[in-house]
Design a protein around this motif. Structure first.
Motif, PDB file in Angstrom:
ATOM      1  N   LEU A 101       0.830  -1.209   0.000  1.00  0.00           N
ATOM      2  CA  LEU A 101       0.000   0.000   0.000  1.00  0.00           C
ATOM      3  C   LEU A 101       0.862   1.256   0.000  1.00  0.00           C
ATOM      4  N   ILE A 106      -1.071   4.656  -1.189  1.00  0.00           N
ATOM      5  CA  ILE A 106      -2.407   4.670  -0.590  1.00  0.00           C
ATOM      6  C   ILE A 106      -2.342   5.501   0.685  1.00  0.00           C
ATOM      7  N   GLN A 110      -6.387   5.096   4.927  1.00  0.00           N
ATOM      8  CA  GLN A 110      -7.135   4.062   4.210  1.00  0.00           C
ATOM      9  C   GLN A 110      -6.498   2.680   4.349  1.00  0.00           C
ATOM     10  N   GLN A 111      -5.276   2.648   4.841  1.00  0.00           N
ATOM     11  CA  GLN A 111      -4.545   1.383   4.868  1.00  0.00           C
ATOM     12  C   GLN A 111      -5.083   0.364   5.877  1.00  0.00           C
ATOM     13  N   ALA A 113      -8.033  -0.485   6.941  1.00  0.00           N
ATOM     14  CA  ALA A 113      -9.198  -1.229   6.476  1.00  0.00           C
ATOM     15  C   ALA A 113      -8.813  -2.244   5.407  1.00  0.00           C
ATOM     16  N   ARG A 114      -7.932  -1.847   4.501  1.00  0.00           N
ATOM     17  CA  ARG A 114      -7.521  -2.761   3.435  1.00  0.00           C
ATOM     18  C   ARG A 114      -6.670  -3.900   3.990  1.00  0.00           C
ATOM     19  N   LYS A 117      -8.935  -6.368   5.702  1.00  0.00           N
ATOM     20  CA  LYS A 117      -9.700  -7.152   4.718  1.00  0.00           C
ATOM     21  C   LYS A 117      -8.886  -8.322   4.186  1.00  0.00           C
ATOM     22  N   VAL A 118      -7.633  -8.073   3.791  1.00  0.00           N
ATOM     23  CA  VAL A 118      -6.839  -9.164   3.221  1.00  0.00           C
ATOM     24  C   VAL A 118      -6.399 -10.149   4.308  1.00  0.00           C
ATOM     25  N   ALA A 150      -3.344  -7.147  -1.370  1.00  0.00           N
ATOM     26  CA  ALA A 150      -3.559  -5.771  -0.919  1.00  0.00           C
ATOM     27  C   ALA A 150      -3.402  -4.772  -2.055  1.00  0.00           C
ATOM     28  N   GLN A 151      -2.575  -5.094  -3.046  1.00  0.00           N
ATOM     29  CA  GLN A 151      -2.395  -4.165  -4.162  1.00  0.00           C
ATOM     30  C   GLN A 151      -3.496  -4.309  -5.208  1.00  0.00           C
ATOM     31  N   GLU A 152      -4.431  -5.251  -4.959  1.00  0.00           N
ATOM     32  CA  GLU A 152      -5.603  -5.461  -5.812  1.00  0.00           C
ATOM     33  C   GLU A 152      -5.199  -5.669  -7.273  1.00  0.00           C
ATOM     34  N   THR A 184     -12.511 -14.040  -6.163  1.00  0.00           N
ATOM     35  CA  THR A 184     -12.028 -12.743  -6.667  1.00  0.00           C
ATOM     36  C   THR A 184     -12.000 -12.637  -8.183  1.00  0.00           C
TER      37      THR A 184
END
Length: 256
Positions: A101, A106, A110-111, A113-114, A117-118, A150-152, A184
C-alpha cells in the motif's frame, strides 16, 4: 468468448549466450488459472518473470491487454517461493502487508481497512501484530499472498509458492488459493514442479521442455483440465480424468 488478458507472441529468451526459451506462443484468458510445468532449466521461472516485466524478451513479445509488457506493473503481483526472504523480519504481519500500500501511495488513513480485509481473506486476522519469525512457513506464505492481494492486482504470478512446505500445509493452501481465485476472479499463472498440484489447481497445464531446438521447441504440450470445481484433495485425485491427465503429463516429464 472471454478476452485474453495475457499473450505470449513468439516470445524467446536468451541468457548468457544460451537459448532458455525458444519462440513460444500462447494466451491466458481473464479469470483463467494456468500452471506451467517442466524439467529444471526449461525456462518456467524465466517465462513468468518476462510476463511480470522483470525480464526483457530477446525476441517476440509478452502483452497484457494487447500492450507489450515493458516493466513491472501494480496490476501484476508476484508470489515468490522463498517466503522467508520475501518478508521483512523487522516488520509485523500488518507492516509487511502495508508495504504494497505504501508503494501504491495509498493514504495512511485508508490502509488499516484494506489490511484488515486481506488478513481476513487469508485467515490471519489474529496474527496481525506478530513478526515473521513467530509464524509457521505456511502462515508466512499466507502473509506474502495477502500482501499481493492488498495491491488489488488483476494478474497473480506464483513461482512454486508451496514447494518448500510440508504436504498437509501445501494441500491446505492449494484449497485456500482455489477458493480465493473463485471468489475474486483473479487470473493466475502458476509455476510448479508438482504434477498433481498443476492438475488439481489449473484450468490448463502448459508443459515446457528443456534444451529447445528447431524441431523440439520449448512449448511441448498444452492440456485442458476439464474437472469440475470445487475440487477435493481425495475425490478429485481419484477421478478418472485426473488419473488420465497425470499419466499423460507424467509420460512427458519422464521422457524428459
Amino acid at each position: 468468448m472471454t478476452p485474453d488478458l495475457l499473450e505470449f507472441d513468439q516470445l524467446a529468451i536468451h541468457l548468457g549466450g544460451r537459448e532458455i526459451l525458444s519462440p513460444t506462443s500462447f494466451s491466458v484468458a481473464r479469470g483463467e488459472f494456468v500452471c506451467i510445468i517442466g524439467p529444471s532449466g526449461c525456462g518456467k521461472t524465466t517465462l513468468l518473470r518476462a510476463a511480470a516485466g522483470f525480464v526483457t524478451p530477446s525476441a517476440g513479445a509478452a502483452r497484457r491487454h494487447g500492450v507489450p509488457i515493458s516493466g513491472p506493473s501494480r496490476e501484476v503481483a508476484f508470489v515468490f517461493q522463498d517466503y522467508g526472504r520475501a518478508l521483512l523480519p523487522w516488520r509485523t504481519v500488518q507492516g509487511n502487508i502495508a508495504l504494497a500500500l505504501e508503494a501504491a501511495h495509498i493514504p495512511a488513513d485508508q490502509q488499516p481497512a484494506r489490511i484488515a480485509k486481506v488478513l481476513a481473506t487469508v485467515g490471519l486476522s489474529a496474527h496481525a501484530a506478530k513478526f515473521p519469525a513467530q509464524l509457521s512457513g505456511g502462515m508466512q506464505q499466507r502473509v506474502q499472498i495477502a500482501r499481493c492481494l492488498a495491491q488489488e492486482p488483476e494478474l497473480l504470478m506464483m513461482d512454486e509458492p508451496f514447494g518448500a512446505l510440508d504436504a498437509m500445509t501445501r494441500e491446505s493452501l492449494q484449497d485456500e488459493l482455489s477458493s480465493l481465485v473463485r471468489t475474486t476472479g483473479l487470473t493466475v499463472l502458476f509455476v510448479t514442479h508438482d504434477l498433481e498440484e498443476a492438475i488439481y489447481l489449473s484450468d490448463r497445464v502448459i508443459a515446457l521442455r528443456a534444451n529447445p531446438t528447431a524441431n523440439k521447441p520449448s512449448l511441448a504440450a498444452m492440456v485442458e483440465v476439464r474437472i469440475e470445481r470445487p475440487r477435493d484433495q481425495l475425490l478429485t485425485k481419484e477421478h478418472p480424468e485426473f488419473l488420465r491427465l497425470r499419466r499423460e503429463l507424467y509420460g512427458f516429464l519422464g521422457h524428459h
